[in-house]
Every structure is written in structure tokens, then in C-alpha cells.
Write a protein that holds these residues in place. Structure first.
Motif, PDB file in Angstrom:
ATOM      1  N   CYS A   7      38.265  37.812  43.128  1.00 27.61           N
ATOM      2  CA  CYS A   7      37.712  38.561  42.048  1.00 27.61           C
ATOM      3  C   CYS A   7      38.816  39.543  41.255  1.00 27.61           C
ATOM      4  N   ARG A   8      38.816  39.454  39.725  1.00 26.44           N
ATOM      5  CA  ARG A   8      39.368  40.180  39.663  1.00 26.44           C
ATOM      6  C   ARG A   8      38.907  41.790  38.921  1.00 26.44           C
ATOM      7  N   TRP A   9      39.152  43.064  39.647  1.00 24.23           N
ATOM      8  CA  TRP A   9      38.734  44.024  38.707  1.00 24.23           C
ATOM      9  C   TRP A   9      39.109  45.286  38.440  1.00 24.23           C
ATOM     10  N   GLU A  10      38.928  45.773  37.171  1.00 18.83           N
ATOM     11  CA  GLU A  10      38.931  47.023  36.881  1.00 18.83           C
ATOM     12  C   GLU A  10      38.317  48.403  37.060  1.00 18.83           C
ATOM     13  N   GLU A  11      38.796  49.119  37.099  1.00 14.71           N
ATOM     14  CA  GLU A  11      38.074  50.376  37.283  1.00 14.71           C
ATOM     15  C   GLU A  11      38.392  50.960  36.247  1.00 14.71           C
ATOM     16  N   THR A  12      37.707  52.657  35.718  1.00 13.44           N
ATOM     17  CA  THR A  12      37.771  53.387  35.194  1.00 13.44           C
ATOM     18  C   THR A  12      37.105  54.948  34.979  1.00 13.44           C
ATOM     19  N   ALA A  13      37.304  55.980  34.732  1.00 12.55           N
ATOM     20  CA  ALA A  13      36.689  56.802  35.788  1.00 12.55           C
ATOM     21  C   ALA A  13      35.390  56.478  35.631  1.00 12.55           C
ATOM     22  N   GLU A  14      34.553  56.161  34.467  1.00  5.56           N
ATOM     23  CA  GLU A  14      32.985  56.003  34.641  1.00  5.56           C
ATOM     24  C   GLU A  14      32.320  54.270  34.673  1.00  5.56           C
ATOM     25  N   ARG A  15      33.402  53.375  34.992  1.00 15.87           N
ATOM     26  CA  ARG A  15      32.756  52.128  34.996  1.00 15.87           C
ATOM     27  C   ARG A  15      33.676  51.301  36.266  1.00 15.87           C
ATOM     28  N   ILE A  16      33.387  50.306  36.292  1.00 10.80           N
ATOM     29  CA  ILE A  16      34.264  49.361  37.268  1.00 10.80           C
ATOM     30  C   ILE A  16      33.849  47.984  36.787  1.00 10.80           C
ATOM     31  N   GLU A  17      34.466  46.881  36.206  1.00 16.26           N
ATOM     32  CA  GLU A  17      34.773  46.320  35.385  1.00 16.26           C
ATOM     33  C   GLU A  17      35.311  44.171  36.462  1.00 16.26           C
ATOM     34  N   ALA A  18      35.066  43.702  36.784  1.00 20.46           N
ATOM     35  CA  ALA A  18      35.246  42.751  37.382  1.00 20.46           C
ATOM     36  C   ALA A  18      35.243  40.969  36.699  1.00 20.46           C
ATOM     37  N   ARG A  19      35.594  39.892  36.783  1.00 20.64           N
ATOM     38  CA  ARG A  19      35.760  38.802  36.667  1.00 20.64           C
ATOM     39  C   ARG A  19      36.172  38.287  38.367  1.00 20.64           C
TER      40      ARG A  19
END
Length: 161
Positions: free
Chosen positions: A63-75
Motif C-alpha cells: 500500500c503506497r499512500w499519499e494524503e492531503t488535507a482533503e483526500r487520501i489516495e493509495a495504490r
């Protein structure tokens, strides 16, 4: 579609014990501070890797993830899904969980590290290397600005909640 930086497979922590960072003047409260909104529509993003396995000591970095203040995205690249066609994959979310399906059957699930807004889910699946499907998800946070620090709080028994 988003691009996350690759995580090295089999990465190991650089430190195995506590590290004194008292000279930085940080407190635990500093680490819980909400992610700020920046002028001009920019935002701060944090990213990392997590294991998709429940096995102790097994860090597949699936699980590679990236988050901002509004969203979280993952692969997600879950080794147990090897051989499943990407076209047969599906994703369902509740405010607290994410579930991966293959041919409509639950094959993997997790509890999320924060509350999300299920209606904001977008996902795609593509055939990855070694017959391992790669599933990309993006979810809006229920509490914008709150740090999740990753996607997976816990993984279901036999990968199913």
C-alpha cells in the motif's frame, strides 16, 4: 490518475531504537496538528508505504499512500490477488472500512485510519507486473485537515473483516 513515488520492497527502518529529538522542540501535539491549507490552492502532502498483510514481520509494502488535507489516495498491490484480472476488481467503502472484491466476492478488507466520505470514492484497477493487479483509490476525508498518517489501521482476519 495520480502517481505515487515507488516504495522499495523490503525496506528496513534506519533506526531500531529510540532517537532523542528533544532539540527540535516538538511535542506529540505538534504531530497531531491538522494539515494546513496554503495560499494559491496548494496543499501539503505526506506519503508512505504500509503492508497489506496481517502476518507479523511481513512487510510487503503493498500500500503506497499519499494524503492531503482533503483526500487520501493509495495504490494497492496485494500479493494474495496475484492472477486476478484487473477488470474483475472492485472497491467498496464505508465511512470506516475499505473492501476489495474480485468477481463480486470479498477478497481483502481493512479498517481505515480515519473517517471518509464514501460517496467521494474513485478507483481504478490495472494489470500490474507479475500478474498482480494494481488498484488505485482516492477518498475524501470526513474531517478535512485531520492527519491519517496512512490508509490501513488494521486488516481483516484472513484479509476479510
Amino acid at each position: 490518475s495520480f502517481r505515487l513515488p515507488p516504495c522499495s520492497r523490503g525496506h528496513r527502518p534506519l533506526l531500531s531504537g529510540p532517537l532523542d529529538v528533544s532539540d527540535l522542540g516538538l511535542t506529540m501535539d505538534d504531530l497531531e496538528t491538522p494539515l494546513p491549507d496554503l495560499a494559491g490552492g496548494s496543499s501539503i502532502a505526506t506519503s508512505g508505504c504500509e503492508s497489506t498483510s496481517r502476518l507479523p514481520g511481513s512487510d510487503d509494502s503493498g500500500c503506497r499512500w499519499e494524503e492531503t488535507a482533503e483526500r487520501i489516495e493509495a495504490r494497492l498491490s496485494i500479493p494474495g490477488l496475484r492472477g486476478q484480472p484487473a477488470a474483475a476488481m472492485g472497491v467498496e467503502v464505508t465511512s470506516a472500512t475499505a473492501t476489495i472484491t474480485a468477481f463480486g466476492r470479498v477478497v481483502w478488507s481493512c479498517v481505515l485510519r480515519g473517517a471518509c466520505v464514501p460517496d467521494t470514492l474513485t478507483f481504478s484497477a490495472e494489470d500490474g507486473t507479475g500478474m498482480l493487479p494494481e488498484i488505485s483509490i482516492s477518498i475524501g476525508k470526513a474531517e478535512p485537515g485531520k492527519r491519517w498518517g496512512g490508509l490501513i489501521a488494521s486488516i481483516g482476519e484472513d484479509s476479510i473483516l
